[in-house]
Structure formats: C-alpha cells, structure tokens
Design an enzyme around this catalytic site. Structure first.
Site, PDB file in Angstrom:
ATOM      1  N   ARG A  27     -13.154  -8.708   3.146  1.00 32.67           N
ATOM      2  CA  ARG A  27     -11.782  -8.362   2.740  1.00 32.67           C
ATOM      3  C   ARG A  27     -10.858  -9.553   2.993  1.00 32.67           C
ATOM      4  O   ARG A  27      -9.967  -9.823   2.199  1.00 32.67           O
ATOM      5  CB  ARG A  27     -11.266  -7.134   3.515  1.00 32.67           C
ATOM      6  CG  ARG A  27     -12.019  -5.835   3.287  1.00 32.67           C
ATOM      7  CD  ARG A  27     -11.980  -5.358   1.842  1.00 32.67           C
ATOM      8  NE  ARG A  27     -10.646  -5.297   1.282  1.00 32.67           N
ATOM      9  CZ  ARG A  27      -9.725  -4.366   1.554  1.00 32.67           C
ATOM     10  NH1 ARG A  27     -10.013  -3.377   2.354  1.00 32.67           N
ATOM     11  NH2 ARG A  27      -8.528  -4.413   0.994  1.00 32.67           N
ATOM     12  N   ASP A  85     -17.428   6.790  -0.673  1.00 33.16           N
ATOM     13  CA  ASP A  85     -16.116   6.707  -0.031  1.00 33.16           C
ATOM     14  C   ASP A  85     -15.851   8.044   0.655  1.00 33.16           C
ATOM     15  O   ASP A  85     -16.543   9.035   0.384  1.00 33.16           O
ATOM     16  CB  ASP A  85     -15.055   6.427  -1.119  1.00 33.16           C
ATOM     17  CG  ASP A  85     -13.646   6.266  -0.558  1.00 33.16           C
ATOM     18  OD1 ASP A  85     -13.505   5.951   0.643  1.00 33.16           O
ATOM     19  OD2 ASP A  85     -12.678   6.447  -1.327  1.00 33.16           O
ATOM     20  N   GLN A 121     -10.107  -4.242  -2.675  1.00 33.19           N
ATOM     21  CA  GLN A 121     -11.390  -3.812  -2.105  1.00 33.19           C
ATOM     22  C   GLN A 121     -12.540  -4.251  -2.996  1.00 33.19           C
ATOM     23  O   GLN A 121     -13.584  -4.704  -2.517  1.00 33.19           O
ATOM     24  CB  GLN A 121     -11.406  -2.283  -1.950  1.00 33.19           C
ATOM     25  CG  GLN A 121     -12.728  -1.722  -1.460  1.00 33.19           C
ATOM     26  CD  GLN A 121     -13.036  -2.108  -0.029  1.00 33.19           C
ATOM     27  OE1 GLN A 121     -12.174  -1.972   0.837  1.00 33.19           O
ATOM     28  NE2 GLN A 121     -14.242  -2.588   0.252  1.00 33.19           N
ATOM     29  N   CYS A 132     -16.421   1.364   1.423  1.00 29.87           N
ATOM     30  CA  CYS A 132     -15.214   0.574   1.694  1.00 29.87           C
ATOM     31  C   CYS A 132     -14.720   0.754   3.122  1.00 29.87           C
ATOM     32  O   CYS A 132     -13.980  -0.083   3.623  1.00 29.87           O
ATOM     33  CB  CYS A 132     -14.120   0.938   0.694  1.00 29.87           C
ATOM     34  SG  CYS A 132     -13.714   2.703   0.681  1.00 29.87           S
ATOM     35  N   HIS A 143      -7.700   0.527  -6.089  1.00 30.42           N
ATOM     36  CA  HIS A 143      -7.821  -0.294  -4.876  1.00 30.42           C
ATOM     37  C   HIS A 143      -8.439  -1.652  -5.265  1.00 30.42           C
ATOM     38  O   HIS A 143      -9.563  -1.963  -4.875  1.00 30.42           O
ATOM     39  CB  HIS A 143      -8.681   0.436  -3.838  1.00 30.42           C
ATOM     40  CG  HIS A 143      -8.568  -0.096  -2.439  1.00 30.42           C
ATOM     41  ND1 HIS A 143      -7.703  -1.115  -2.082  1.00 30.42           N
ATOM     42  CD2 HIS A 143      -9.222   0.255  -1.297  1.00 30.42           C
ATOM     43  CE1 HIS A 143      -7.825  -1.358  -0.787  1.00 30.42           C
ATOM     44  NE2 HIS A 143      -8.742  -0.546  -0.286  1.00 30.42           N
ATOM     45  N   ARG A 153       0.869  -1.189   0.000  1.00 30.79           N
ATOM     46  CA  ARG A 153       0.000   0.000   0.000  1.00 30.79           C
ATOM     47  C   ARG A 153       0.900   1.232   0.000  1.00 30.79           C
ATOM     48  O   ARG A 153       1.728   1.395   0.890  1.00 30.79           O
ATOM     49  CB  ARG A 153      -0.897  -0.004   1.246  1.00 30.79           C
ATOM     50  CG  ARG A 153      -1.591   1.336   1.491  1.00 30.79           C
ATOM     51  CD  ARG A 153      -2.629   1.280   2.586  1.00 30.79           C
ATOM     52  NE  ARG A 153      -3.808   0.558   2.146  1.00 30.79           N
ATOM     53  CZ  ARG A 153      -5.013   0.680   2.718  1.00 30.79           C
ATOM     54  NH1 ARG A 153      -5.182   1.490   3.741  1.00 30.79           N
ATOM     55  NH2 ARG A 153      -6.032  -0.024   2.279  1.00 30.79           N
TER      56      ARG A 153
HETATM   57  N1   CP Z   1     -11.188  -0.292   2.993  1.00 31.28           N
HETATM   58  C1   CP Z   1      -9.900  -0.212   3.353  1.00 31.28           C
HETATM   59  O1   CP Z   1      -8.974  -0.365   2.537  1.00 31.28           O
HETATM   60  O2   CP Z   1      -9.701   0.010   4.684  1.00 31.28           O
HETATM   61  P1   CP Z   1      -8.306   0.267   5.415  1.00 31.28           P
HETATM   62  O3   CP Z   1      -7.776   1.586   4.902  1.00 31.28           O
HETATM   63  O4   CP Z   1      -8.624   0.281   6.862  1.00 31.28           O
HETATM   64  O5   CP Z   1      -7.356  -0.846   5.048  1.00 31.28           O
HETATM   65  N1  NVA Z   2     -10.131   6.796  -0.920  1.00 29.38           N
HETATM   66  C1  NVA Z   2      -9.695   6.316   0.379  1.00 29.38           C
HETATM   67  C2  NVA Z   2      -9.929   4.834   0.493  1.00 29.38           C
HETATM   68  C3  NVA Z   2      -9.604   4.254   1.842  1.00 29.38           C
HETATM   69  C4  NVA Z   2      -9.802   2.775   1.883  1.00 29.38           C
HETATM   70  C5  NVA Z   2      -8.233   6.671   0.579  1.00 29.38           C
HETATM   71  O1  NVA Z   2      -7.446   6.483  -0.351  1.00 29.38           O
HETATM   72  O2  NVA Z   2      -7.875   7.127   1.667  1.00 29.38           O
END
Ligand code: CP
Ligand code: NVA
Length: 312
Positions: free
Chosen positions: A293, A224, A130, A265, A127, A100
């Site tokens: 997940r 989101d 997800q 999400c 993502h 990530r």
């Molecule tokens: N939905 C998601 O990716 O959550 P986190 O940022 O907590 O991993």
């Molecule tokens: N759009 C958000 C998604 C978190 C799972 C971010 O990138 O922070």
C-alpha cells in the site's frame, strides 16, 4: 489526469507505470526524497483506517513532503460548510488531497472543485489505491504475463468487488466475481463499465453465485470483510447467512490452481470471510499486499503531482 476518483479513471499504461515506480520504491523508499520537498498533502478521513492512513502518511514523508491528517469531525464541513468551499480552501494550503469517505459523489465534488490532485482512498463504491497494491503483488507473484490465469473475487459485491472487477478489466485479465445474487451482488452500472473496458483490453468479466466454480483453477482467490464500514448493523445476521457459502476455507483453496494464492485487502475477520488456516497459511500473500500500500500510494502521488498519468 488531475485526480484518481475511480478505479476506471486509470488505463493499463498508467497502472504499469505506477507499478514500475512502486516496485522501485518498495526497494528504495527514499529514492525520490525531494519530490514533495516543501509541499503538503492533506489526508482527510471520515471512516477508520489502519493501512491506508499509515501508507499515505509514510508515502508523503518518503517523498520529502508533510502529511496533514484531518479526521472527519475536525473540519467545518461537519457544521455545514460546503464541499466546494472546503475543496477551494484545501487547494490553497496543500498540494494534494487524499480522501476516505462514504459517498462517491462527495469525492467527485471535491475533485471538481479542487485545483490540486484528489485521490479516492475508499468510498462506499470503490477503492482504487488498494487495487494498485494488489496488482503489484500479483505482478510480483506471477510476472507481467497473466494470460490463461483466472482471478476470482468471492463474497460481498461491495466497493472491493467493484474495484477488483474494474482493475481486472483494465489489466486484460480473466476475472470472476462470485457473490450472492440480489442485494449483495455488485452494482450493475459498475459491471457494465467493466465489461465496456474489457472490450478494448481483451479482459473477460464473469459473474456467478457459485463460490466453487469461481475458485476452480483460480490463480488468485480474493475476499473482503462481509460487513463494510457504514453497512447497516440491522442487516448483519441476514448478510452473514447469505455470504456464508463464500467463506474462503482450505476446501475452497484446494480447488485453486496449483500455484494459486490468497489475497485480502484487510482488515480480516477470521472465521467469517476467511478461515485462519487460509489467511495465516502458506498461500496467503496478505502481508506483502498490505505493505505494498505504501509504495503504490507513493508512486501514485509521485506521478499524479507531476501530471504524468494520462487517464482513461
Ligand atoms: N485495506 C485498507 O484499506 O485498510 P484500512 O481500512 O486499514 O486503511
Ligand atoms: N469493504 C471494506 C474495505 C475495507 C478496506 C469496507 O469498506 O469497510
């Protein structure tokens, strides 16, 4: 396919296979508890995570492997070691890498230089993992036949909007994204790619700036956070003003199809992109979605490490 770097790397048959296995893992998490026996999976995160980290570590453990969690500031990468050198070193110790970070290009460089599978666990652009959990939840709710159903995304044209449009295209769905035009619209190249995929899958990809038209008769209303990780704080007030019309409230949910559900999400900000009565209400499936997940990442790892995902 070696890596999952972008949602568009997947084809519908791959997604269906992963979801079939994930549904099995959701029921019987330990049914393949030797698949990663004596193997290690590195999980490298440069941004915070609750779900993806817990899901990834527990998925590896349920497959009999050992997760090695590495925070962004713990590698020599932060002190100038190259991405290519880092990828080679991790490949020497581990059997897969879940990452990530901010730039999509960095994940792609890791994939290009690693001999092991690399999985994108969120970048500024995408993502993909997800969306596997989202589509397992959608399949569980509506079954495999989604013809005549509309899938709406409301809010920021960010990484989640990109992934939502792309996976909808892959799955042959009627997808509508309602975002402000301009600065917070989805990236034009991502939309073009989704439209290209849609030509071969029968999907319909629509963009609008009207939350109401997107929500009308939708089977899913998805949203989101308005401020994503890494978004400039200086733009907060302007962005929240621009996104206010896309807040998912009960009035908006009332426009949805009779059996329409609310998805997110997470993490969520009640009172911003969604009202508390919607996310905590009867039509919300966010907890099931969040717990999927783990089973979907478990299934993805299982098939990717075995070389069973063909890719696009
Ligand atoms: N939905 C998601 O990716 O959550 P986190 O940022 O907590 O991993
Ligand atoms: N759009 C958000 C998604 C978190 C799972 C971010 O990138 O922070």
């Amino acid at each position: 396919m070696k890596d999952l770097l972008r949602t568009s790397d997947l084809r519908r048959v791959d997604v269906e296979m992963i979801l079939d296995t994930a549904a099995e893992f959701a029921q019987h998490p330990l049914s393949k508890s030797e698949a990663l026996k004596n193997r290690t999976v590195a999980i490298y995160m440069n941004k915070p995570s609750t779900r993806t980290r817990l899901a990834s570590e527990s998925a590896v453990a349920h497959l009999g492997g050992t997760p090695i969690f590495i925070r962004g500031d713990e590698l020599q990468l932060g002190r100038g070691e190259t991405i290519a050198d880092t990828a080679k070193i991790i490949s020497g110790y581990c059997d897969a890498l879940i990452v990530r970070t901010f730039a999509q290009g960095d994940v792609e460089e890791l994939g290009a230089n690693a001999s092991i599978p690399v999985i994108n666990a969120l970048t500024d652009d995408d993502h993909p993992t997800q969306l596997l959990a989202d589509w397992l939840t959608i399949r569980e709710t509506f079954g495999k036949d989604i013809s005549g159903r509309k899938f709406a995304y409301l809010g920021d044209g960010n990484n989640m909007a990109h992934a939502w449009l792309t996976m909808g295209a892959i799955m042959g769905a009627h997808v509508v994204a309602a975002t402000p035009s301009g600065k917070w619209a989805p990236d034009a190249a991502v939309v073009a790619k989704a439209q290209e995929i849609a030509k071969s899958t029968g999907a319909t990809i629509e963009l609008t700036d009207s939350a109401e038209s997107a929500a009308t008769d939708a089977s899913v209303i998805y949203t989101d956070v308005w401020m994503s990780m890494g978004d400039p704080e200086a733009e907060r007030a302007e962005k929240i003003r621009a996104l206010a019309p896309y807040s998912v409230t009960n009035e908006l949910m009332n426009l949805a199809a009779g059996d329409g559900i609310f998805m997110h999400c997470l993490p969520a900000h009640r009172g911003e992109e969604v009202s508390a009565d919607v996310i905590d209400g009867a039509r919300s499936v966010v907890w099931r979605e969040a717990f999927h997940r783990r089973s979907t990442i478990q299934a993805l790892l299982y098939h990717l490490v075995r070389g069973e995902i063909k890719g696009s």
